[in-house]
Design a protein around this motif. Structure first.
Motif, PDB file in Angstrom:
ATOM      1  N   ASP A 367      20.452  38.432  26.872  1.00  0.00           N
ATOM      2  CA  ASP A 367      20.143  37.748  25.615  1.00  0.00           C
ATOM      3  C   ASP A 367      21.423  37.258  24.937  1.00  0.00           C
ATOM      4  OD1 ASP A 367      21.234  40.080  24.753  1.00  0.00           O
ATOM      5  OD2 ASP A 367      19.547  40.687  23.484  1.00  0.00           O
ATOM      6  N   GLY A 368      22.560  37.460  25.598  1.00  0.00           N
ATOM      7  CA  GLY A 368      23.808  36.924  25.085  1.00  0.00           C
ATOM      8  C   GLY A 368      24.612  37.893  24.238  1.00  0.00           C
ATOM      9  N   ARG A 369      24.056  39.097  23.990  1.00  0.00           N
ATOM     10  CA  ARG A 369      24.820  40.071  23.205  1.00  0.00           C
ATOM     11  C   ARG A 369      26.044  40.527  23.993  1.00  0.00           C
ATOM     12  NH1 ARG A 369      20.950  44.795  21.568  1.00  0.00           N
ATOM     13  NH2 ARG A 369      19.971  44.181  23.541  1.00  0.00           N
ATOM     14  N   THR A 370      27.163  40.619  23.343  1.00  0.00           N
ATOM     15  CA  THR A 370      28.356  41.055  24.067  1.00  0.00           C
ATOM     16  C   THR A 370      28.902  42.361  23.526  1.00  0.00           C
ATOM     17  OG1 THR A 370      29.656  39.705  22.557  1.00  0.00           O
ATOM     18  CG2 THR A 370      29.081  38.727  24.685  1.00  0.00           C
ATOM     19  N   GLU A 371      28.421  42.778  22.324  1.00  0.00           N
ATOM     20  CA  GLU A 371      29.007  43.970  21.710  1.00  0.00           C
ATOM     21  C   GLU A 371      28.426  45.259  22.294  1.00  0.00           C
ATOM     22  OE1 GLU A 371      26.912  41.938  20.385  1.00  0.00           O
ATOM     23  OE2 GLU A 371      25.344  43.048  19.344  1.00  0.00           O
ATOM     24  N   VAL A 372      27.331  45.135  23.038  1.00  0.00           N
ATOM     25  CA  VAL A 372      26.760  46.331  23.667  1.00  0.00           C
ATOM     26  C   VAL A 372      26.594  46.102  25.162  1.00  0.00           C
ATOM     27  CG1 VAL A 372      25.480  47.186  21.678  1.00  0.00           C
ATOM     28  CG2 VAL A 372      24.439  45.504  23.193  1.00  0.00           C
ATOM     29  N   LYS A 373      26.450  47.232  25.875  1.00  0.00           N
ATOM     30  CA  LYS A 373      26.152  47.144  27.293  1.00  0.00           C
ATOM     31  C   LYS A 373      24.642  47.361  27.428  1.00  0.00           C
ATOM     32  CE  LYS A 373      27.408  50.194  30.499  1.00  0.00           C
ATOM     33  NZ  LYS A 373      28.245  51.088  31.289  1.00  0.00           N
ATOM     34  N   CYS A 374      24.001  46.552  28.224  1.00  0.00           N
ATOM     35  CA  CYS A 374      22.565  46.717  28.391  1.00  0.00           C
ATOM     36  C   CYS A 374      22.287  47.690  29.542  1.00  0.00           C
ATOM     37  CB  CYS A 374      21.895  45.372  28.647  1.00  0.00           C
ATOM     38  SG  CYS A 374      21.546  44.494  27.110  1.00  0.00           S
ATOM     39  N   THR A 375      21.049  48.160  29.584  1.00  0.00           N
ATOM     40  CA  THR A 375      20.673  49.090  30.645  1.00  0.00           C
ATOM     41  C   THR A 375      20.348  48.304  31.917  1.00  0.00           C
ATOM     42  OG1 THR A 375      18.449  49.002  29.719  1.00  0.00           O
ATOM     43  CG2 THR A 375      19.795  50.898  29.141  1.00  0.00           C
ATOM     44  N   SER A 376      20.745  48.867  33.061  1.00  0.00           N
ATOM     45  CA  SER A 376      20.551  48.185  34.332  1.00  0.00           C
ATOM     46  C   SER A 376      19.216  48.581  34.944  1.00  0.00           C
ATOM     47  CB  SER A 376      21.675  48.539  35.293  1.00  0.00           C
ATOM     48  OG  SER A 376      21.502  49.864  35.736  1.00  0.00           O
TER      49      SER A 376
END
Lengths: 389, 293
Positions: A367-376
């Motif tokens: 979704d373009g967020r860079t401040e968090v790491k998403c779950t794989s």
């Protein structure tokens, strides 16, 4: 060791990420994802004489492969796979040239370096007739490079037994909330990707969680989705992954409401079974052809993708499998074709705008967020096991 | 002298082997050992080694390593623990139900039934083995669907089936594995000499006392043999749970779910049923039953 790898991957992914301002209309921003550099096919050459395909059941049939083989001399060897995961495993063996991958398999194959970018100039039938909603999606178009040629798509709809529900449920709440009147008679799709369906529900009902794309969940958002799934587990009748089991469950009365595909409703052939797209929207599967990075039959593979993108052939596959064809030029070809397209919402982009195409969740937030790491997807798989307890 | 030379000419291989006991042994064991070591043990070993390997979190590609993370997951994730216990319970329940059905049936077949009826029953017990495994699971599914045979049959009595759940899984697995318990038990009871029944009766024992004091002790090895099948086959099953268990999850379900996505976790988790079976065999050994099998 594993953690180190994960961390390393995360660093690579974040480092490779370029913040982009142009978000596409489905809410997923264009994100830069680190992929192995694999050259694309530059010009067509001689046909190699064979083509080994991993495909969903019903995608590769003599009715249209015979003509292809006669035209090109490429003998078609299909191998049917039952799940996206099986497709990925089969493609990794290196024995297959091309695969009909859904979005949840496609991105895995692309980032794993198992498939090559495509030279669209060599596929003239990949034209304006391909449905707009099937082009340039994040699951098969990475860093602006196309990796997939669309085949067709379908939505995960809410199927209901009209005799019991007396009308279409407006919301997915009948399968999620413990006060559902159909508790114990609910079915859900049995795969980790179903977590996205919980996320779609949460997007609508709990905007505070800040979910913008059901495939881009940070840890807190995934935990919320899992909590919802665990709540659902207490009222679920059964999970389905086998289409026949799902059909017998609805027909046999064990299930009243739950996830379904339009084609399953058709196969069930009961007038009181109906489908609807509830107010929250839903997820769906968008399938495309992907070409192996190590294929020895690349010219046959390109010829196949071009051949199956023709309106007639693409339509034949879509009708046979029961999905919306990618090439909407098929719809105008006959009254039957138009009826099929209407049933499966082929030309209805408004319908499909409410459907989130299956996409492999990765650590780079799509979704373009860079401040968090998403779950794989690995996190999703582990979490999914805890849902069923 | 002439005798030996004659036989040497006629049977060169047997006389060659007669003098070389090691070659003889090798010839005897070569084929089964190739099978056991080369195919069975090796593939099992390769599978179990994977349990220590890494998996790429995104592409699911495995790479050789030594890490215990997968085992930590199994022992800390409550879902995995609950599933292990549930599966163990199901396997034990299936075994118990099989024994409870098999012993009276075996006694009836071996000691009471006419030869004709006995043959008919033996065929009836083995008949399900003729059908495919999946066919039988689906058949049970159809019987116990909401509008299926069972509810239709029981409707006049006002009884409704429990729906797809653990009891139906136990019933399905019992149906699947019952022949493996019934046949050894029946054979063992047949082998009990009739004089023992006469002796028991002479001593004043009634029917149930004879079964309990005479028959049961003699057929324990057969029950253990049968239970090894029913117990270990139930532990590894997942299709019965998938088709007749509703939302029931068994060890096999988790392994099947992970086999493509995370092979190391699947491999690590497959250690659990192996451990259960080994413990079961050790307990059986302690009772001395394995020696008498």
């Amino acid at each position: 060791m594993k953690r180190k790898n994960q961390a390393l991957f995360g660093v690579l992914a974040v480092a490779a990420m370029v913040i982009s301002s142009c978000g596409s209309d489905d809410g997923s921003a264009d994100v830069e994802i680190s992929v192995p550099d694999i050259p694309m096919h530059e010009a067509m050459g001689d046909f190699e004489g064979e083509l080994n395909i991993v495909n969903w059941s019903g995608f590769v049939e003599p009715a249209w492969t015979d003509k292809f083989t006669a035209d090109t001399g490429c003998k078609v060897n299909p191998r049917v796979a039952g799940t996206s995961d099986e497709m990925v495993t089969l493609m990794r063996t290196g024995q297959y040239d091309i695969v009909s991958a859904s979005g949840d398999a496609a991105l895995r194959l692309i980032v794993g370096g198992d498939v090559q970018p495509l030279n669209i100039k060599l596929i003239p039938n990949f034209s304006d007739d391909i449905a707009a909603g099937m082009k340039g999606n994040v699951y098969d178009t990475v860093n602006g490079k196309p990796y997939g040629v669309p085949i067709g798509r379908g939505a995960n709809l809410l199927q209901y037994n009209d005799t019991i529900t007396n009308g279409a449920p407006k919301s997915w709440d009948v399968v999620w909330e413990t006060d559902s009147p159909y508790a114990g008679k609910i079915t859900a799709y049995d795969a980790p990707i179903y977590i996205a369906d919980a996320a779609v529900y949460l997007m609508y009902h709990e905007p505070d969680l800040g979910i913008k794309n059901p495939y881009a969940l940070d840890e807190a958002q995934l935990a919320a989705a899992i909590a919802l799934l665990k709540q659902q587990n207490t009222i679920i009748g059964e999970y389905w992954s086998d289409p026949v089991a799902q059909i017998t469950s609805f027909v046999g009365g064990n299930t009243v409401v739950g996830t379904s595909w339009e084609i399953l409703r058709k196969f069930a052939a009961k007038d009181n079974l109906k489908t609807t797209l509830p107010v929250e929207g839903s997820t769906g599967w968008f399938d495309s052809w992907l070409v192996s990075a190590t294929t020895k039959n690349v010219n046959c593979a390109y010829a196949w993708m071009d051949y199956t993108s023709q309106p007639e052939v693409n339509g034949a596959i879509a009708v046979n499998f029961g999905m919306a064809p990618a090439n909407v030029a098929f719809c105008g070809s006959s009254a039957d074709a138009q009826a099929h397209c209407d049933t499966f919402f082929a030309e209805d982009e408004e319908f499909f705008e409410r459907v989130w195409p299956w996409t492999t969740p990765i650590e780079t937030c799509v979704d373009g967020r860079t401040e968090v790491k998403c779950t794989s997807f690995q996190d999703w798989t582990n979490a999914w096991a805890t849902v069923k307890g | 002298m002439s005798d030996t030379s004659m036989s040497r000419q006629r049977r060169p291989i047997s006389s060659y082997l007669l003098r070389r006991p090691k070659v003889r042994l090798l010839g005897l064991l070569a084929l089964p050992m190739t099978w056991i070591v080369g195919v069975y043990i090796l593939s099992l070993f390769l599978l179990l080694v994977t349990a220590f390997w890494n998996v790429d979190p995104f592409t699911s590609l495995v790479s050789p390593a030594f890490n215990l993370e997968n085992f930590r997951l199994i022992f800390t994730n409550s879902a995995y623990i609950a599933t292990s216990i549930r599966t163990l319970f199901i396997a034990l329940a299936v075994t118990t139900v099989c024994v409870v059905f098999a012993v009276p049936l075996g006694i009836f077949m071996a000691k009471i039934a006419s030869p004709r009826l006995r043959n008919a029953l033996a065929v009836a017990i083995t008949l399900p083995l003729w059908a495919g495994y999946l066919v039988k699971v689906i058949a049970m599914r159809l019987v116990f669907t909401e509008e299926g045979f069972f509810n239709w049959l029981m409707a006049p009595l006002g009884i409704r089936g429990p729906g797809f759940s653990i009891p139906i899984v136990i019933l399905t697995l019992t149906y699947l594995w019952f022949p493996y318990m019934a046949l050894p038990v029946y054979t063992a009871i047949r082998q009990i000499p009739p004089i023992l029944f006469d002796a028991s009766s002479d001593m004043g024992a009634k029917g149930f006392v004879t079964v309990y004091r005479v028959v049961l002790p003699l057929i324990v090895p057969a029950i253990i043999a049968g239970s090894v099948f029913t117990f270990s086959l139930s532990l590894g099953d997942y299709l019965a749970a998938r088709f007749t268990g509703g939302s029931t999850q068994m060890i096999g379900s988790i392994i099947a779910a992970n086999i493509n996505l995370n092979p190391p976790v699947a491999a690590a988790y497959s250690m659990v049923p192996i451990t259960f079976v080994v413990i079961y065999l050790m307990v059986a050994r302690r009772t001395g039953s394995l020696e008498r099998m």
